[in-house]
Design a protein around this motif. Structure first.
Motif, PDB file in Angstrom:
ATOM      1  N   GLY A   1     -25.700 -42.149  30.766  1.00 46.66           N
ATOM      2  CA  GLY A   1     -25.020 -42.836  29.677  1.00 46.66           C
ATOM      3  C   GLY A   1     -23.866 -43.716  30.112  1.00 46.66           C
ATOM      4  N   LEU A   2     -23.717 -43.961  31.416  1.00 48.38           N
ATOM      5  CA  LEU A   2     -22.583 -44.713  31.936  1.00 48.38           C
ATOM      6  C   LEU A   2     -22.828 -46.218  31.841  1.00 48.38           C
ATOM      7  N   THR A   3     -21.770 -46.986  31.547  1.00 48.37           N
ATOM      8  CA  THR A   3     -21.885 -48.439  31.561  1.00 48.37           C
ATOM      9  C   THR A   3     -21.994 -48.915  33.002  1.00 48.37           C
ATOM     10  N   PRO A   4     -22.633 -50.067  33.246  1.00 40.48           N
ATOM     11  CA  PRO A   4     -22.704 -50.590  34.612  1.00 40.48           C
ATOM     12  C   PRO A   4     -21.324 -50.769  35.244  1.00 40.48           C
ATOM     13  N   ALA A   5     -20.346 -51.250  34.479  1.00 39.80           N
ATOM     14  CA  ALA A   5     -19.004 -51.458  35.047  1.00 39.80           C
ATOM     15  C   ALA A   5     -18.429 -50.152  35.581  1.00 39.80           C
ATOM     16  N   ALA A   6     -18.586 -49.066  34.824  1.00 38.65           N
ATOM     17  CA  ALA A   6     -18.065 -47.767  35.265  1.00 38.65           C
ATOM     18  C   ALA A   6     -18.845 -47.246  36.463  1.00 38.65           C
ATOM     19  N   ALA A   7     -20.160 -47.435  36.463  1.00 37.02           N
ATOM     20  CA  ALA A   7     -20.987 -46.965  37.584  1.00 37.02           C
ATOM     21  C   ALA A   7     -20.675 -47.730  38.855  1.00 37.02           C
ATOM     22  N   PHE A   8     -20.569 -49.051  38.753  1.00 37.53           N
ATOM     23  CA  PHE A   8     -20.316 -49.859  39.943  1.00 37.53           C
ATOM     24  C   PHE A   8     -18.915 -49.623  40.499  1.00 37.53           C
ATOM     25  N   THR A   9     -17.976 -49.232  39.643  1.00 35.75           N
ATOM     26  CA  THR A   9     -16.640 -48.881  40.131  1.00 35.75           C
ATOM     27  C   THR A   9     -16.720 -47.677  41.056  1.00 35.75           C
ATOM     28  N   GLN A  10     -17.557 -46.694  40.712  1.00 33.13           N
ATOM     29  CA  GLN A  10     -17.741 -45.536  41.580  1.00 33.13           C
ATOM     30  C   GLN A  10     -18.390 -45.935  42.903  1.00 33.13           C
ATOM     31  N   LEU A  11     -19.373 -46.837  42.850  1.00 33.06           N
ATOM     32  CA  LEU A  11     -20.031 -47.289  44.074  1.00 33.06           C
ATOM     33  C   LEU A  11     -19.055 -48.050  44.960  1.00 33.06           C
ATOM     34  N   GLU A  12     -18.169 -48.829  44.348  1.00 33.39           N
ATOM     35  CA  GLU A  12     -17.164 -49.570  45.126  1.00 33.39           C
ATOM     36  C   GLU A  12     -16.321 -48.619  45.971  1.00 33.39           C
ATOM     37  N   ARG A  13     -15.846 -47.553  45.347  1.00 33.90           N
ATOM     38  CA  ARG A  13     -14.950 -46.630  46.058  1.00 33.90           C
ATOM     39  C   ARG A  13     -15.690 -45.848  47.144  1.00 33.90           C
ATOM     40  N   TRP A  14     -16.923 -45.431  46.844  1.00 31.93           N
ATOM     41  CA  TRP A  14     -17.611 -44.540  47.778  1.00 31.93           C
ATOM     42  C   TRP A  14     -18.229 -45.295  48.953  1.00 31.93           C
ATOM     43  N   TYR A  15     -18.773 -46.481  48.698  1.00 30.58           N
ATOM     44  CA  TYR A  15     -19.415 -47.248  49.764  1.00 30.58           C
ATOM     45  C   TYR A  15     -18.499 -48.331  50.340  1.00 30.58           C
ATOM     46  N   ASP A  16     -17.256 -48.374  49.855  1.00 29.71           N
ATOM     47  CA  ASP A  16     -16.241 -49.329  50.338  1.00 29.71           C
ATOM     48  C   ASP A  16     -16.784 -50.757  50.284  1.00 29.71           C
ATOM     49  N   ILE A  17     -17.165 -51.182  49.078  1.00 29.89           N
ATOM     50  CA  ILE A  17     -17.684 -52.522  48.852  1.00 29.89           C
ATOM     51  C   ILE A  17     -16.939 -53.146  47.680  1.00 29.89           C
ATOM     52  N   GLU A  18     -17.090 -54.448  47.525  1.00 27.46           N
ATOM     53  CA  GLU A  18     -16.581 -55.149  46.352  1.00 27.46           C
ATOM     54  C   GLU A  18     -17.785 -55.601  45.538  1.00 27.46           C
ATOM     55  N   VAL A  19     -17.758 -55.342  44.241  1.00 32.07           N
ATOM     56  CA  VAL A  19     -18.868 -55.707  43.366  1.00 32.07           C
ATOM     57  C   VAL A  19     -18.536 -56.989  42.613  1.00 32.07           C
ATOM     58  N   VAL A  20     -19.441 -57.968  42.687  1.00 30.72           N
ATOM     59  CA  VAL A  20     -19.306 -59.210  41.924  1.00 30.72           C
ATOM     60  C   VAL A  20     -20.608 -59.436  41.172  1.00 30.72           C
ATOM     61  N   TYR A  21     -20.563 -60.288  40.160  1.00 24.60           N
ATOM     62  CA  TYR A  21     -21.713 -60.468  39.288  1.00 24.60           C
ATOM     63  C   TYR A  21     -22.205 -61.906  39.307  1.00 24.60           C
ATOM     64  N   GLN A  22     -23.523 -62.070  39.372  1.00 23.29           N
ATOM     65  CA  GLN A  22     -24.153 -63.368  39.205  1.00 23.29           C
ATOM     66  C   GLN A  22     -24.887 -63.327  37.867  1.00 23.29           C
ATOM     67  N   GLY A  23     -24.473 -64.188  36.962  1.00 22.05           N
ATOM     68  CA  GLY A  23     -24.994 -64.111  35.611  1.00 22.05           C
ATOM     69  C   GLY A  23     -24.079 -63.248  34.763  1.00 22.05           C
ATOM     70  N   LYS A  24     -24.563 -62.828  33.606  1.00 21.97           N
ATOM     71  CA  LYS A  24     -23.757 -62.035  32.697  1.00 21.97           C
ATOM     72  C   LYS A  24     -23.534 -60.630  33.255  1.00 21.97           C
ATOM     73  N   VAL A  25     -22.353 -60.083  32.971  1.00 19.45           N
ATOM     74  CA  VAL A  25     -22.091 -58.694  33.342  1.00 19.45           C
ATOM     75  C   VAL A  25     -23.032 -57.821  32.511  1.00 19.45           C
ATOM     76  N   PRO A  26     -23.858 -56.987  33.141  1.00 17.34           N
ATOM     77  CA  PRO A  26     -24.844 -56.201  32.388  1.00 17.34           C
ATOM     78  C   PRO A  26     -24.176 -55.242  31.411  1.00 17.34           C
ATOM     79  N   THR A  27     -24.839 -55.024  30.278  1.00 16.49           N
ATOM     80  CA  THR A  27     -24.270 -54.184  29.220  1.00 16.49           C
ATOM     81  C   THR A  27     -25.133 -52.982  28.877  1.00 16.49           C
ATOM     82  N   MET A  28     -26.261 -52.830  29.573  1.00 18.98           N
ATOM     83  CA  MET A  28     -27.106 -51.665  29.289  1.00 18.98           C
ATOM     84  C   MET A  28     -26.422 -50.381  29.772  1.00 18.98           C
ATOM     85  N   ARG A  29     -27.021 -49.247  29.503  1.00 18.67           N
ATOM     86  CA  ARG A  29     -26.505 -47.964  29.988  1.00 18.67           C
ATOM     87  C   ARG A  29     -27.392 -47.453  31.114  1.00 18.67           C
TER      88      ARG A  29
END
Length: 384
Positions: A315-343
């Motif tokens: 049930g997590l939003t992509p923004a919240a999920a990708f924030t976790q991936l940023e911290r754990w894999y030490d990456i920066e997340v950027v978006y091409q196109g619209k920021v996804p809004t699905m769950r």
């Protein structure tokens, strides 16, 4: 007066440049606009900004103004979320330095190359000295006479009897570590977090300070245990709970697994009780947003899975999920196109490479690309 340009094409090139995906031919075309077509170099003296990030943002604003001035006014919003990588030289930055040196080029990586985080932490002592803790160990223990690893009797740090020393345990992005305090309380620190604590507790309370995320199993005692974060205090007698208090996130979340806790808002200026508090029962979460403290019933597994080595994206939003991936894999997340809004829905092993998680997230219709420049890695989320 500068020549008229195709702003649609310029927007496309700018988008690719900011995400590190320009070909050599496209890079030359993009440079041509700044160096030949545009009236003058774009520069911003660095002493006008208080930080490199602020400096980049000021320069970025100038770029947008210049593009708007080259053609009939139109909003260029597609590439606004991307962070510009600017080459700094002296006290001024100009677009004559747009072309990267070979060492600065963004290169495409195989997603398999992005390994997960692990046991990484730094211990800061009272005199300011720091110790890089072993990645082969998962935690440290604060004893009566010194600090040891969980599975080794040899002391890392000697502690003088009767002396209370302020200590700090910090994890980087991609790091986690466990700490057993002098009273027997066990703390798991998530990535990019810091716990400040004394070498031993004295007086009528046990107090620690947290920045980031930590899971606490508090040793029972008649002496209250308190965790302070920015603008909040959590008081317990013996319980298990999770606190997420990252300074770059708008909310602080306290999730109770078992026992009972009291969450109190603090005045950020005086660190005193601001007059708002909530008592949590197991399965409840207190969310602090600004000066508002709200109470919710939640699935605690979603907020504590990281401690057991999992991402829980149910049930997590992509923004919240990708924030976790940023911290754990030490990456920066950027978006091409619209920021996804699905769950997103699913539980993923944090011990797997990034490709394992992305393979599952692709089922939502997204695509991904990894680029690297020096030691910095970006995850491009493609949603078109």
């Amino acid at each position: 007066m500068a020549k008229q340009v195709d702003t649609v094409r310029l927007q496309e090139l700018a988008n690719k440049w900011l995400t590190g995906t320009l070909s050599k031919e496209e890079q030359q075309e993009f440079e041509h606009w700044f160096n030949e077509v545009s009236d003058a170099p774009i520069d911003v003296p660095s002493f006008h900004a208080q930080s490199e990030d602020e400096h980049k943002q000021q320069l970025y604003t100038r770029i947008l103004s210049r593009i708007d001035g080259e053609a009939p006014k139109r909003k260029i919003t597609r590439w606004l979320p991307y962070a510009a990588a600017i080459v700094l030289a002296g006290i001024a930055v100009t677009w004559s330095f747009l072309a990267p040196t070979p060492n600065d080029e963004w290169v495409t990586l195989d997603v398999q190359d992005v390994r997960p985080g692990g046991n990484k932490a730094t211990l800061t002592l009272a005199d300011g000295r720091t110790i890089d803790l072993s990645e082969a160990q998962s935690g440290i223990v604060v004893g009566d006479n010194g600090i040891t690893y969980q599975n080794q009797p040899e002391e890392i740090v000697n502690l003088k009897a009767g002396v209370v020393n302020p200590l700090a345990l910090s994890t980087p992005r991609g790091g986690t570590y466990q700490l057993t305090l002098s009273d027997g309380t066990v703390v798991w620190l998530n990535a990019a977090s810091t716990l400040t604590y004394p070498s031993r507790f004295i007086g009528d309370e046990r107090t620690v300070e947290l920045e980031g995320e930590g899971y606490f199993e508090v040793a029972k005692s008649t002496v209250p245990f308190k965790v302070k974060t920015l603008g909040q205090e959590v008081e317990v007698l013996g319980t298990a709970f999770n606190i997420s208090a990252y300074t770059n996130q708008p909310e602080t979340k306290t999730t109770l697994v078992e026992g009972r806790v009291k969450v109190t808002l603090l005045d950020p200026d005086s660190d005193r009780d601001a007059g708002s508090s909530r008592i949590l029962a197991p399965g409840q979460q207190a969310t602090k947003s600004g000066s508002v403290l709200a109470l919710h019933t939640v699935d605690t597994d979603s907020y504590t899975a990281w401690k057991n080595g999992y991402f829980n994206f149910d049930g997590l939003t992509p923004a919240a999920a990708f924030t976790q991936l940023e911290r754990w894999y030490d990456i920066e997340v950027v978006y091409q196109g619209k920021v996804p809004t699905m769950r997103f829905f699913g539980v993923f092993n944090r011990g797997k490479p990034l490709s394992s998680v992305l393979a599952m997230l692709k089922e939502s219709g997204l695509d991904f690309k990894i680029t690297q420049q020096g030691g910095k890695r970006k995850l491009l989320v493609i949603n078109e």
